[in-house]
Scaffold this active site. Structure first.
Site, PDB file in Angstrom:
ATOM      1  N   CYS A  17       5.867   4.762   9.510  1.00  0.00           N
ATOM      2  CA  CYS A  17       6.539   3.929   8.513  1.00  0.00           C
ATOM      3  C   CYS A  17       7.933   4.347   8.070  1.00  0.00           C
ATOM      4  O   CYS A  17       8.779   3.476   7.879  1.00  0.00           O
ATOM      5  CB  CYS A  17       5.637   3.781   7.307  1.00  0.00           C
ATOM      6  SG  CYS A  17       4.165   2.829   7.750  1.00  0.00           S
ATOM      7  N   GLU A  36       0.847  -1.194   0.000  1.00  0.00           N
ATOM      8  CA  GLU A  36       0.000   0.000   0.000  1.00  0.00           C
ATOM      9  C   GLU A  36       0.888   1.251   0.000  1.00  0.00           C
ATOM     10  O   GLU A  36       1.860   1.315   0.740  1.00  0.00           O
ATOM     11  CB  GLU A  36      -0.893  -0.021   1.249  1.00  0.00           C
ATOM     12  CG  GLU A  36      -1.853   1.140   1.337  1.00  0.00           C
ATOM     13  CD  GLU A  36      -2.665   1.297   0.063  1.00  0.00           C
ATOM     14  OE1 GLU A  36      -3.456   0.408  -0.264  1.00  0.00           O
ATOM     15  OE2 GLU A  36      -2.494   2.326  -0.625  1.00  0.00           O
ATOM     16  N   LYS A  58       8.409  -1.375  -2.053  1.00  0.00           N
ATOM     17  CA  LYS A  58       7.730  -0.603  -1.004  1.00  0.00           C
ATOM     18  C   LYS A  58       8.748   0.009  -0.038  1.00  0.00           C
ATOM     19  O   LYS A  58       8.684   1.191   0.299  1.00  0.00           O
ATOM     20  CB  LYS A  58       6.759  -1.533  -0.260  1.00  0.00           C
ATOM     21  CG  LYS A  58       6.105  -0.934   0.951  1.00  0.00           C
ATOM     22  CD  LYS A  58       5.219   0.248   0.617  1.00  0.00           C
ATOM     23  CE  LYS A  58       4.961   1.087   1.846  1.00  0.00           C
ATOM     24  NZ  LYS A  58       4.149   2.244   1.607  1.00  0.00           N
TER      25      LYS A  58
HETATM   26  P1  NAD Z   1      -2.288  -0.337  12.493  1.00  0.00           P
HETATM   27  O1  NAD Z   1      -1.491  -0.664  13.691  1.00  0.00           O
HETATM   28  O2  NAD Z   1      -3.073   0.932  12.444  1.00  0.00           O
HETATM   29  O3  NAD Z   1      -3.324  -1.517  12.210  1.00  0.00           O
HETATM   30  C1  NAD Z   1      -3.001  -2.868  12.228  1.00  0.00           C
HETATM   31  C2  NAD Z   1      -4.170  -3.632  12.851  1.00  0.00           C
HETATM   32  O4  NAD Z   1      -3.925  -5.033  12.704  1.00  0.00           O
HETATM   33  C3  NAD Z   1      -4.345  -3.393  14.361  1.00  0.00           C
HETATM   34  O5  NAD Z   1      -5.638  -2.878  14.601  1.00  0.00           O
HETATM   35  C4  NAD Z   1      -4.140  -4.778  14.978  1.00  0.00           C
HETATM   36  O6  NAD Z   1      -4.965  -5.016  16.104  1.00  0.00           O
HETATM   37  C5  NAD Z   1      -4.514  -5.688  13.827  1.00  0.00           C
HETATM   38  N1  NAD Z   1      -3.988  -7.057  13.934  1.00  0.00           N
HETATM   39  C6  NAD Z   1      -2.731  -7.462  14.238  1.00  0.00           C
HETATM   40  N2  NAD Z   1      -2.645  -8.808  14.204  1.00  0.00           N
HETATM   41  C7  NAD Z   1      -3.874  -9.273  13.879  1.00  0.00           C
HETATM   42  C8  NAD Z   1      -4.411 -10.581  13.683  1.00  0.00           C
HETATM   43  N3  NAD Z   1      -3.656 -11.656  13.803  1.00  0.00           N
HETATM   44  N4  NAD Z   1      -5.707 -10.692  13.375  1.00  0.00           N
HETATM   45  C9  NAD Z   1      -6.490  -9.590  13.245  1.00  0.00           C
HETATM   46  N5  NAD Z   1      -6.041  -8.334  13.401  1.00  0.00           N
HETATM   47  C10 NAD Z   1      -4.738  -8.168  13.708  1.00  0.00           C
HETATM   48  O7  NAD Z   1      -1.275  -0.400  11.264  1.00  0.00           O
HETATM   49  P2  NAD Z   1      -1.405   0.375   9.853  1.00  0.00           P
HETATM   50  O8  NAD Z   1      -0.911   1.760   9.985  1.00  0.00           O
HETATM   51  O9  NAD Z   1      -2.751   0.131   9.288  1.00  0.00           O
HETATM   52  O10 NAD Z   1      -0.290  -0.401   9.004  1.00  0.00           O
HETATM   53  C11 NAD Z   1      -0.496  -1.722   8.582  1.00  0.00           C
HETATM   54  C12 NAD Z   1       0.608  -2.106   7.618  1.00  0.00           C
HETATM   55  O11 NAD Z   1       0.536  -1.277   6.458  1.00  0.00           O
HETATM   56  C13 NAD Z   1       2.019  -1.929   8.160  1.00  0.00           C
HETATM   57  O12 NAD Z   1       2.836  -2.938   7.630  1.00  0.00           O
HETATM   58  C14 NAD Z   1       2.450  -0.592   7.599  1.00  0.00           C
HETATM   59  O13 NAD Z   1       3.850  -0.515   7.427  1.00  0.00           O
HETATM   60  C15 NAD Z   1       1.770  -0.593   6.247  1.00  0.00           C
HETATM   61  N6  NAD Z   1       1.441   0.734   5.721  1.00  0.00           N
HETATM   62  C16 NAD Z   1       0.955   1.700   6.531  1.00  0.00           C
HETATM   63  C17 NAD Z   1       0.587   2.941   6.000  1.00  0.00           C
HETATM   64  C18 NAD Z   1       0.032   4.040   6.866  1.00  0.00           C
HETATM   65  O14 NAD Z   1      -0.148   5.128   6.347  1.00  0.00           O
HETATM   66  N7  NAD Z   1      -0.265   3.826   8.125  1.00  0.00           N
HETATM   67  C19 NAD Z   1       0.714   3.168   4.627  1.00  0.00           C
HETATM   68  C20 NAD Z   1       1.216   2.144   3.817  1.00  0.00           C
HETATM   69  C21 NAD Z   1       1.573   0.925   4.376  1.00  0.00           C
HETATM   70  C1  UGA Z   2       4.362   7.841   3.758  1.00  0.00           C
HETATM   71  C2  UGA Z   2       4.442   7.751   2.224  1.00  0.00           C
HETATM   72  O1  UGA Z   2       4.266   9.066   1.688  1.00  0.00           O
HETATM   73  C3  UGA Z   2       3.363   6.823   1.682  1.00  0.00           C
HETATM   74  O2  UGA Z   2       3.515   6.667   0.272  1.00  0.00           O
HETATM   75  C4  UGA Z   2       3.514   5.450   2.351  1.00  0.00           C
HETATM   76  O3  UGA Z   2       2.494   4.574   1.902  1.00  0.00           O
HETATM   77  C5  UGA Z   2       3.422   5.616   3.843  1.00  0.00           C
HETATM   78  O4  UGA Z   2       4.452   6.528   4.299  1.00  0.00           O
HETATM   79  C6  UGA Z   2       3.634   4.349   4.607  1.00  0.00           C
HETATM   80  O5  UGA Z   2       4.234   3.415   4.108  1.00  0.00           O
HETATM   81  O6  UGA Z   2       3.186   4.362   5.761  1.00  0.00           O
HETATM   82  P1  UGA Z   2       2.874   9.173   5.489  1.00  0.00           P
HETATM   83  O7  UGA Z   2       3.951   8.803   6.455  1.00  0.00           O
HETATM   84  O8  UGA Z   2       1.476   8.902   5.869  1.00  0.00           O
HETATM   85  O9  UGA Z   2       3.118   8.424   4.091  1.00  0.00           O
HETATM   86  O10 UGA Z   2       2.953  10.721   5.162  1.00  0.00           O
HETATM   87  P2  UGA Z   2       3.963  11.631   4.314  1.00  0.00           P
HETATM   88  O11 UGA Z   2       3.164  12.644   3.609  1.00  0.00           O
HETATM   89  O12 UGA Z   2       4.897  10.834   3.521  1.00  0.00           O
HETATM   90  O13 UGA Z   2       4.753  12.395   5.470  1.00  0.00           O
HETATM   91  C7  UGA Z   2       5.645  11.716   6.330  1.00  0.00           C
HETATM   92  C8  UGA Z   2       6.379  12.725   7.182  1.00  0.00           C
HETATM   93  O14 UGA Z   2       7.253  13.514   6.386  1.00  0.00           O
HETATM   94  C9  UGA Z   2       5.482  13.713   7.913  1.00  0.00           C
HETATM   95  O15 UGA Z   2       5.948  13.919   9.212  1.00  0.00           O
HETATM   96  C10 UGA Z   2       5.593  14.977   7.085  1.00  0.00           C
HETATM   97  O16 UGA Z   2       5.375  16.141   7.840  1.00  0.00           O
HETATM   98  C11 UGA Z   2       7.026  14.888   6.624  1.00  0.00           C
HETATM   99  N1  UGA Z   2       7.269  15.650   5.366  1.00  0.00           N
HETATM  100  C12 UGA Z   2       6.696  15.263   4.211  1.00  0.00           C
HETATM  101  C13 UGA Z   2       8.112  16.737   5.397  1.00  0.00           C
HETATM  102  O17 UGA Z   2       8.649  17.106   6.478  1.00  0.00           O
HETATM  103  N2  UGA Z   2       8.356  17.410   4.238  1.00  0.00           N
HETATM  104  C14 UGA Z   2       7.796  17.051   3.057  1.00  0.00           C
HETATM  105  O18 UGA Z   2       8.070  17.723   2.027  1.00  0.00           O
HETATM  106  C15 UGA Z   2       6.941  15.949   3.041  1.00  0.00           C
END
Ligand code: NAD
Ligand code: UGA
Length: 475
Positions: free
Chosen positions: A284, A173, A228
């Site tokens: 992340c 994602e 990723k």
């Molecule tokens: P999160 O902690 O918000 O959510 C994960 C959920 O999974 C939790 O609610 C947890 O209780 C649940 N969970 C864990 N083990 C489980 C199981 N065995 N059965 C059912 N539920 C279970 O995490 P997130 O931010 O949604 O991130 C999830 C993944 O996506 C991570 O690997 C992260 O790196 C990736 N990711 C996150 C973002 C982001 O913006 N947060 C963006 C891209 C990718």
């Molecule tokens: C980031 C990536 O942008 C997503 O593509 C990815 O899916 C995600 O991580 C993930 O794997 O979790 P996110 O962390 O939600 O997304 O937000 P960003 O907009 O990337 O910002 C991350 C941090 O960088 C923030 O603290 C933001 O304030 C900072 N940032 C961003 C800066 O300081 N300067 C910039 O120009 C951009």
């Protein structure tokens, strides 16, 4: 029961109802009205909040998310803790669970903790029925799909009569918080990694309902998993690069916004991700960089590991640099000084505080004796208390040591304050009446603007000292 018909997906299960699982399945439900989607989680509290009638109580705040939940919930989008039945009925399962940095044991502080991925896969192995397509949506180390396949093939179903087969794909994602719904509706690309052509086709059919085919990239499993980590590493690298230059600007008289603008007009460099700040946060960037560093070391690539590790070193330094300069400008002591903090989430339009620079900067100021009045439009005081590891004070005026309180009325808090520190660029802060706020501060007062929120006219004719990130003055 599962359809045996090739390519047809009627029921989806998403394991993990977090920041990725919730919004991504909401958009999937919005775009695939003929498919039933169930999002499951082990956290009863999270599921309860996704099902809450009070839409303001959803566990994730994202612009436009509540509207989709209201439209699709209990129609083709369901939230439940009933993991067993949801897996049993699903043709396709997305794994969207947390993959944080390992805290203990081998690889602690660097490697990804795959505990939750493994527990999800074991549940799938136990309950899946017929043919199931499994998609890694969580960010995982390269080669995780191999572990998933091994776990699935070496564990028996709880129903000994059931025949089942699996197809394992990677589809990471790329959404960013705060713009998740927009990113999911109009992604730059969708990545699908795998070697099972039928499974890939099934997933493509779903995405093609709203995403142009040319944006759906197919690679092998390992390229998809590694892409990723690399995408996040490159994005984080740009922020550390511009943050390093912000410090150089401040001592040379250059202006970082002018530098970003001038280098960003070069097509090869591009204009995005060139805004300096108090250090990148979020769940992340740091964790994925650490994981990349770990993988490089694991494969004996020490120089490559060191190269990527420096991006985190610079990020940590930037946070500390800002804490220190606030103390220095306030005559080297913030003890018992009243400081208003604007913004606690790691970026605007989200209630997520994971790795927010605000946590570290506030902790530094409190440990130096400051009395903080913290404001954020979406983050709750309970969350701040948990992040800081310091209880909220009932009355900071009574405290003889560093303390903090949550505030809603910024103007009231600014009265007789010594400084205002802007840490998150919520749009709301740009609209404040800065003239009247600065008038009532205790003099000499300071505004520390780490996100370039104030406009030039906000600063005119006021008796306040300003520090803006990356703004050098002619010396
Ligand atoms: P999160 O902690 O918000 O959510 C994960 C959920 O999974 C939790 O609610 C947890 O209780 C649940 N969970 C864990 N083990 C489980 C199981 N065995 N059965 C059912 N539920 C279970 O995490 P997130 O931010 O949604 O991130 C999830 C993944 O996506 C991570 O690997 C992260 O790196 C990736 N990711 C996150 C973002 C982001 O913006 N947060 C963006 C891209 C990718
Ligand atoms: C980031 C990536 O942008 C997503 O593509 C990815 O899916 C995600 O991580 C993930 O794997 O979790 P996110 O962390 O939600 O997304 O937000 P960003 O907009 O990337 O910002 C991350 C941090 O960088 C923030 O603290 C933001 O304030 C900072 N940032 C961003 C800066 O300081 N300067 C910039 O120009 C951009």
């Amino acid at each position: 029961m599962v359809s045996k018909e090739k390519y047809v997906v009627k029921k989806i299960c998403c394991i993990g109802a977090g920041y990725v699982g919730g919004p991504s399945m909401a958009v999937m439900a919005e775009k695939c009205l003929d498919i039933n989607i169930t999002v499951v989680d082990i956290s009863e509290e999270r599921i309860k909040r996704w099902n809450d009638k009070n839409i303001d109580n959803l566990p994730v705040y994202e612009p436009e998310l509540a509207e989709i939940i209201l439209q699709r919930r209990n129609k083709n989008l369901f939230f439940t803790t009933n993991i067993k039945d949801s897996i049993k009925e699903a043709d396709m399962i997305f794994i969207s669970v947390n993959t944080p940095t390992k805290l203990e044991g081998f690889g602690a502080g660097f490697a990804s903790d795959l505990t939750w991925v493994e527990s999800s896969v074991r549940e799938i192995a136990k309950y899946a029925n017929g043919h199931t397509i499994i998609i890694e949506k969580s960010t995982v180390p390269v080669k995780t799909a191999k572990i998933i396949k091994t776990l699935l093939n070496s564990n028996k179903s709880e129903d000994s009569n059931c025949e089942r087969t699996f197809s394992v794909l990677s589809s990471p994602e790329f959404l960013a918080e705060g713009s998740a719904i927009k990113d999911l509706r109009f992604p730059d690309r969708i990545l699908i990694g795998g070697d099972d052509l039928d499974g890939i086709e099934s997933l493509k059919i779903l995405y093609k309902k709203w995403i142009p085919e040319e944006k759906i990239l197919v690679t092998n499993l390992w390229s998809s998993e590694l892409s990723k980590l690399v995408a996040n590493a490159f994005l984080a690298q740009r922020i550390s690069s511009i943050n390093s230059i912000s410090a150089l600007c401040e001592v040379t008289g250059a202006k970082v916004n002018e530098i970003s603008n001038s280098i960003g007009t070069d097509n090869r460099i591009g204009s995005k991700f060139l805004k300096p700040g108090p250090a990148f946060g979020g769940s992340c960037f740091q964790k994925d960089l650490l994981n990349l560093v770990y993988l490089c070391r694991y494969y004996g690539l020490e120089e490559v590991a060191n190269y990527w590790e420096n991006i985190i070193t610079l990020n940590n330094w930037q946070r500390k640099r800002i804490s220190k300069l606030i103390v220095e400008k306030l005559f080297n002591t913030v003890s018992l000084k009243k400081i208003v903090i604007l913004g606690f989430s790691y970026k605007p339009n989200t209630n997520d505080t994971r790795e927010s620079a605000a946590i570290y900067i506030c902790q530094d100021l409190i440990s130096n004796g400051a009395k903080l009045l913290i404001h954020d439009p979406q983050v709750s005081p309970i969350q701040i208390e948990e992040d800081l590891g310091i209880r909220q004070s009932n009355n900071i005026h009574d405290e003889r040591k560093g303390s903090w309180m949550f505030i809603e009325d910024i103007k009231n808090a600014a009265n007789q304050s010594d400084a205002i520190v802007i840490l998150t660029e919520w749009e709301f802060y740009r609209q404040l009446d800065w003239r009247s706020i600065t008038n009532i501060m205790r003099k000499p007062s300071w505004i520390f603007d780490s996100r370039s929120v104030l406009k030039p006219e906000d600063k005119k004719n006021t008796q306040v000292n300003y520090w803006e990130i990356g703004q050098g003055y002619d010396i």
